[in-house]
Enzyme design. Sequence first.
Site, PDB file in Angstrom:
ATOM      1  CD  GLU A  49      37.219  58.730 -28.494  1.00 21.60           C
ATOM      2  OE1 GLU A  49      38.027  58.015 -27.652  1.00 21.60           O
ATOM      3  OE2 GLU A  49      37.399  59.646 -29.244  1.00 21.60           O
ATOM      4  CB  THR A  54      40.426  48.258 -28.852  1.00 25.93           C
ATOM      5  OG1 THR A  54      40.646  49.581 -28.842  1.00 25.93           O
ATOM      6  CG2 THR A  54      41.512  47.402 -27.957  1.00 25.93           C
ATOM      7  NE  ARG A 179      40.008  57.303 -30.553  1.00 27.59           N
ATOM      8  CZ  ARG A 179      39.014  56.656 -31.431  1.00 27.59           C
ATOM      9  NH1 ARG A 179      38.902  55.565 -31.922  1.00 27.59           N
ATOM     10  NH2 ARG A 179      37.872  57.827 -31.731  1.00 27.59           N
ATOM     11  CG  ASP A 204      35.968  49.313 -36.715  1.00 27.18           C
ATOM     12  OD1 ASP A 204      34.953  50.010 -36.224  1.00 27.18           O
ATOM     13  OD2 ASP A 204      37.261  49.879 -36.550  1.00 27.18           O
ATOM     14  CD  GLN A 208      34.241  59.636 -33.684  1.00 28.47           C
ATOM     15  OE1 GLN A 208      34.493  58.843 -34.651  1.00 28.47           O
ATOM     16  NE2 GLN A 208      34.860  59.499 -32.456  1.00 28.47           N
TER      17      GLN A 208
END
Length: 356
Positions: A49, A54, A179, A204, A208
């Site tokens: 998050e 992005t 998302r 990327d 988590q």
Amino acid sequence: MPCGGSAAVDVDEELVAAQKLSKKIDKEMKAGVHAENMKKKMLLLGAGESGKSTIFKQMQVITSGGYTKQELASFKWIIHRNVLDAIQILVRQAGEFGIPLAEENEERAEKVELWEGENINPELAEEISILWKDPGIQICFERRAEFQLGDASKYFLEAVSRIGVPDFVPTEEDVLHARVRTSGVVSKEFLLSGSVDRTIELFDVGGQRSERRRWIHYFDHVDSIIFVAAISEYDQVLAEDDSKNRLEEALDLFEQIVSSHHFDGTSVYLFLNKRDLFAEKIRKVDPKSWFPDYKGGCDHDAAADFFKKKFQERMDATKSTSPLYMHMTCATDTGNIKFVLDAIFEDEMQQLGVEI
């Protein structure tokens, strides 16, 4: 004609040809070395998050002229899912908090909460739009730090009437806000055109906790790390562990990364991301409740400096030889990310003695 003259000419021609071939090989080798020097391997690391993906999407916008109409269209179902998740979470949380909704919206809320489809039609979009404006839902939204809600929820819920039309095609801004959890590793080469063409191979990886065991496989031969931490999340907890503050998790993870022997001397670029949400939140929410040693109150600059110092302290504690560069970023702001990435790559080239 002297004896053996023809053979001498043949030898001369072979020598010239060999010299030409040698020069060609040298030129190609130099070109190959130059191309390799102009190619940088970067890792995007950070907790879930934080906004890593992005930034990855921004590279597509910045270096490739954006997305094709077909690529944009492929995000439609993701955006519909983001909208449904957001309103269903808000309705459910309002019930758990005991926040009443307007009487005329009770049946509407039940319909939306029980909706099992993946797509939004105009009728449902209208129902969601009305619910979003309900005072009870707005009160619940103001308490969003107490539960898990996507940062783009407000953006999409305010645009639900546009999103619900049958021929909806997402915009680039929609895509940047969309998302979807990163699972595994996504990599791509991006060409940065300018006075000197440069290539970034960007990785990327899922942020988590369950994804991090895969990171080590991508640690070799890395030129630089971009570590992304959401500075706005100082009052939020992890989705996978509600006893752990998100920004504390980012600090712990950052220290683990920079202390790794894989990255000795590797440039580390820290993106204190979501600066827009941070600027909005700090006006009302004092970090002291989560960081007792903070004394600056609801002051933007004091809080930003405090968190920068926290990361610097973690870096210093590792005795790392890697240089650390910090940037306040907003991953959904293309201009901001382009400016920062250009500065990073120019710095990398200058370290190699390459003229930009």
